[in-house]
Design a protein around this motif. Sequence first.
Motif, PDB file in Angstrom:
ATOM      1  N   LYS B 256      46.167  43.708  39.515  1.00  0.00           N
ATOM      2  CA  LYS B 256      44.601  44.125  40.056  1.00  0.00           C
ATOM      3  C   LYS B 256      44.635  44.505  41.515  1.00  0.00           C
ATOM      4  N   CYS B 257      45.557  43.786  42.544  1.00  0.00           N
ATOM      5  CA  CYS B 257      45.440  43.925  43.823  1.00  0.00           C
ATOM      6  C   CYS B 257      46.843  44.700  44.535  1.00  0.00           C
ATOM      7  N   GLY B 258      47.889  44.283  43.798  1.00  0.00           N
ATOM      8  CA  GLY B 258      49.141  44.526  44.530  1.00  0.00           C
ATOM      9  C   GLY B 258      49.310  43.985  45.899  1.00  0.00           C
ATOM     10  N   VAL B 259      48.596  42.950  46.383  1.00  0.00           N
ATOM     11  CA  VAL B 259      48.772  42.284  47.706  1.00  0.00           C
ATOM     12  C   VAL B 259      48.667  40.901  47.466  1.00  0.00           C
ATOM     13  N   GLY B 260      49.115  40.279  46.340  1.00  0.00           N
ATOM     14  CA  GLY B 260      49.228  38.726  46.174  1.00  0.00           C
ATOM     15  C   GLY B 260      47.904  38.002  46.480  1.00  0.00           C
ATOM     16  N   LYS B 261      46.717  38.623  45.813  1.00  0.00           N
ATOM     17  CA  LYS B 261      45.463  37.996  45.757  1.00  0.00           C
ATOM     18  C   LYS B 261      44.972  37.757  44.530  1.00  0.00           C
ATOM     19  N   CYS B 262      44.871  38.698  43.739  1.00  0.00           N
ATOM     20  CA  CYS B 262      44.154  38.433  42.392  1.00  0.00           C
ATOM     21  C   CYS B 262      44.761  37.846  41.413  1.00  0.00           C
ATOM     22  N   GLY B 263      45.937  37.224  41.458  1.00  0.00           N
ATOM     23  CA  GLY B 263      46.731  36.117  40.610  1.00  0.00           C
ATOM     24  C   GLY B 263      47.159  36.585  39.281  1.00  0.00           C
ATOM     25  N   HIS B 264      46.917  37.953  39.138  1.00  0.00           N
ATOM     26  CA  HIS B 264      47.390  38.491  37.666  1.00  0.00           C
ATOM     27  C   HIS B 264      48.767  38.440  37.308  1.00  0.00           C
ATOM     28  N   CYS B 265      49.475  38.817  38.411  1.00  0.00           N
ATOM     29  CA  CYS B 265      50.933  39.233  38.232  1.00  0.00           C
ATOM     30  C   CYS B 265      51.759  38.029  38.264  1.00  0.00           C
ATOM     31  N   GLN B 266      50.964  36.795  38.347  1.00  0.00           N
ATOM     32  CA  GLN B 266      51.945  35.533  38.702  1.00  0.00           C
ATOM     33  C   GLN B 266      53.000  35.247  37.293  1.00  0.00           C
ATOM     34  N   SER B 270      56.004  32.787  41.418  1.00  0.00           N
ATOM     35  CA  SER B 270      56.319  34.213  41.841  1.00  0.00           C
ATOM     36  C   SER B 270      55.187  35.097  41.781  1.00  0.00           C
ATOM     37  N   TYR B 271      54.736  36.033  42.793  1.00  0.00           N
ATOM     38  CA  TYR B 271      54.025  36.928  42.534  1.00  0.00           C
ATOM     39  C   TYR B 271      54.667  38.268  42.082  1.00  0.00           C
ATOM     40  N   VAL B 272      54.571  38.973  41.086  1.00  0.00           N
ATOM     41  CA  VAL B 272      55.529  40.059  40.897  1.00  0.00           C
ATOM     42  C   VAL B 272      55.238  41.323  41.764  1.00  0.00           C
ATOM     43  N   CYS B 273      53.833  41.406  42.508  1.00  0.00           N
ATOM     44  CA  CYS B 273      53.543  42.244  43.159  1.00  0.00           C
ATOM     45  C   CYS B 273      54.133  42.266  44.689  1.00  0.00           C
ATOM     46  N   GLN B 274      54.698  41.187  44.713  1.00  0.00           N
ATOM     47  CA  GLN B 274      55.235  40.792  46.365  1.00  0.00           C
ATOM     48  C   GLN B 274      56.676  40.407  46.257  1.00  0.00           C
TER      49      GLN B 274
HETATM   50  S1  FES Z   1      48.473  42.141  41.552  1.00  0.00           S
HETATM   51 FE1  FES Z   1      47.197  40.793  42.422  1.00  0.00          FE
HETATM   52  S2  FES Z   1      48.158  38.934  43.059  1.00  0.00           S
HETATM   53 FE2  FES Z   1      49.920  40.500  42.437  1.00  0.00          FE
END
Ligand code: FES
Lengths: 355, 292
Positions: B256-266, B270-274
């Motif tokens: 939902k954010c792509g920048v390591g904040k929204c928590g969805h990709c965890q 590990s944060y998949v977006c980062q």
């Molecule tokens: S997409 Fe939001 S934390 Fe990775």
Amino acid sequence: MNETSPIPPRFLTKRELKSLLGALIREYRAYGPVDSDGVPAFSALTSSAELRFDLSPTHLSAREFLLPSKETLLKFDLTESGPGVVITPVVEAQPQVIIGLKPCDINGMALMDSVMAAGVRDVNYLKRRAATIIVGVECLPDETCFCASLGTERAESGFDLFVHLLPTRGVLVRIGTEAGAKILKKYAWGRKAVKAEIVKLEEHYELKLGAFKARLNALPEELPGVLAASDESPVWQSIGSICTGCGACNHVCPTCYCFDVSDELSSDLKSAERLRVWDGCTLDDFTLVAGGHNFRKSRAERLRHRFNRKFNYGSERFDSLFCVGCGRCSRTCLVDINITEVTNAIIKEVKESRG
Amino acid sequence: MASKSTSIESPYLPVPVTIESVESISATERLFRLSNGLASSRSKVSVKGGKGGAPVYSPGQFFMVGLPGYGEAPISVCAPYEPGFGIELCIRLAGNLTGALHRLGPGDTLWLRGPYGTGFDTEGFKGLDIIFIAGGIGIAPMRSLLLAVLKERKSFGALRLLYGAKSPEEVLFTEETEQWQEAGLETEVIVDKGSKGWKGRVGLVTDLMGPLKPTPGSTRAVVIGPPVMYRFVVAKLKRMGLSETDIQLSLERRMKCGVGKCGHCQINSSYVCQDGPVYGLGDLKGMGEAFK
Ligand code: FES
Ligand SMILES: Cc1cc2nc3c(=O)[nH]c(=O)nc-3n(C[C@H](O)[C@H](O)[C@H](O)COP(=O)(O)OP(=O)(O)OC[C@H]3O[C@@H](n4cnc5c(N)ncnc54)[C@H](O)[C@@H]3O)c2cc1C
Ligand code: SF4
Ligand code: SF4
């Protein structure tokens, strides 16, 4: 929030404290704990008489004031189409003061700060944080608080001013920042605290440490390892089978920050907003993707994730635990999933299996 | 992509890009070719890297692609960065936003921010044999890597693509695969369920792996596909003697954010977006949630 060479604590009379708080409430948007129909809650203040420093931690944390439950990130003017659409980022930060933040919440806010500042900076949060004055107040635990098990029962930084109500007539105020010193000088400078008064602080902490009924049976530094070894624990299945997936435990937590982002079109279709709203990892669709795959299919997996986020995962990323022991999640859970009981069950199991 | 000319630097602010062409490549997938650089805009946006400059990205990275009023979704780059050329995106019709994107044509605008995430280390593959294993829409991000590798074909050893799709209708880039073949990429396609006229193989992508004889240490395997695929493919690769450093994969999560904040990709810590979406198998050690 610049740390300065510490100014020694000041002594204020009760009357001076009242005039300090009154001035802050007059001059700023101010929030503080009040008794809201029997529930401790942060509320916008109109008078210092509303403040209650003797209650359990508020039902919701103070997160709302820094990361609102619903916030506009972008505004779209759709009068023209294509590249003619005008996008305006919304970053709002008005000066505000939060009065009566307890040590757990001050430590929780510091964790939130580090998340929002790490890597790509979340300016919406950080600007609001920078415009926020924190006046902490010392407290005693209720039967659910367990901050002492996590080393978060004291606040050493993360506040502008921190108030200790002394057993006698006045209060001691610790100064955390230059902004805090300025405010104190302006509204109620009091006098320099004497040694006998400062000694009272340590006496208070002794009293506080002895007053905890809820505790974790492991040291904070043991917790990441314990959680990491608990993947297959039957405890997750057993709490997963009663959890309703309501998300309340996420909602009340001072260190939960996950959010969802979605767009909302106005009814005349001429404008739209990109909104972020609080989300929670215990909600059923948190990891659902288009196509229908859900990466954490069961409540057991989702709770395991939440507990790991609090006691394990953060230690790698931010070198810290992410639970501050406020006990809010335990107090709010309708099916009585209690964070200290669950964690102690995990600790017991893992320690026994290690022999 | 910080916005330079705005007074407010929101990490969530996208930039407008014009669509140059849209090609329907299956019933549900469209290939969008974007123009190089940014669309002139009434919003005060600009990209780091200069005037009208397009962002630079690596194969495996993704953008948050959006439309005002419809939201944003992570979409991988489908072709490698090339100076003077725009971004290519292959988008599957999956819901609300992707539905709206599918209604766009040449000259229309879409909005993006990024690039985000880790990409493939193409340099690190040089001199090695590479096995590419793609499933479903996984061929889209894989294509960015394939094309990057084929551009410097001589720098690599034997190249082989194993590609599985649900049905013949869902096989993407059919014509291109012939070009890839000619350029030195041995390509095999398999479908779960054949249909009339399908002369190729029927089965799972793992069925294509039988004849593989990879040399551990001098072979890299790259895996991109739906969640169910990873466990089986990775197990098979390991049985063939490949080690954790020999295997790379790209993982999908809700973002939902792509920048390591929204928590969805965890995934675990590990944060998949980062930290991802591209991981070495070794990076996923102890991460029980990786292949869920
Ligand atoms: S997409 Fe939001 S934390 Fe990775
Ligand atoms: C790193 C990465 C790279 C990707 N690359 C590509 C690519 O190159 N091409 C491509 O086509 N796709 C790609 N995807 C997948 C793509 O992002 C999704 O298909 C897209 O998000 C669908 O968006 P939508 O709005 O059209 O779908 P919607 O179904 O409307 O979904 C909108 C959002 O809500 C979520 N959602 C879906 N259903 C529900 C539900 N029932 N309840 C609650 N939430 C729901 C989705 O996960 C999505 O985040 C990629 C994904 C990732 C993570
Ligand atoms: S508050 Fe209780 S029931 Fe609700 S999601 Fe949390 S653990 Fe489950
Ligand atoms: S997990 Fe529970 S006890 Fe810990 S900080 Fe969050 S609400 Fe408080």
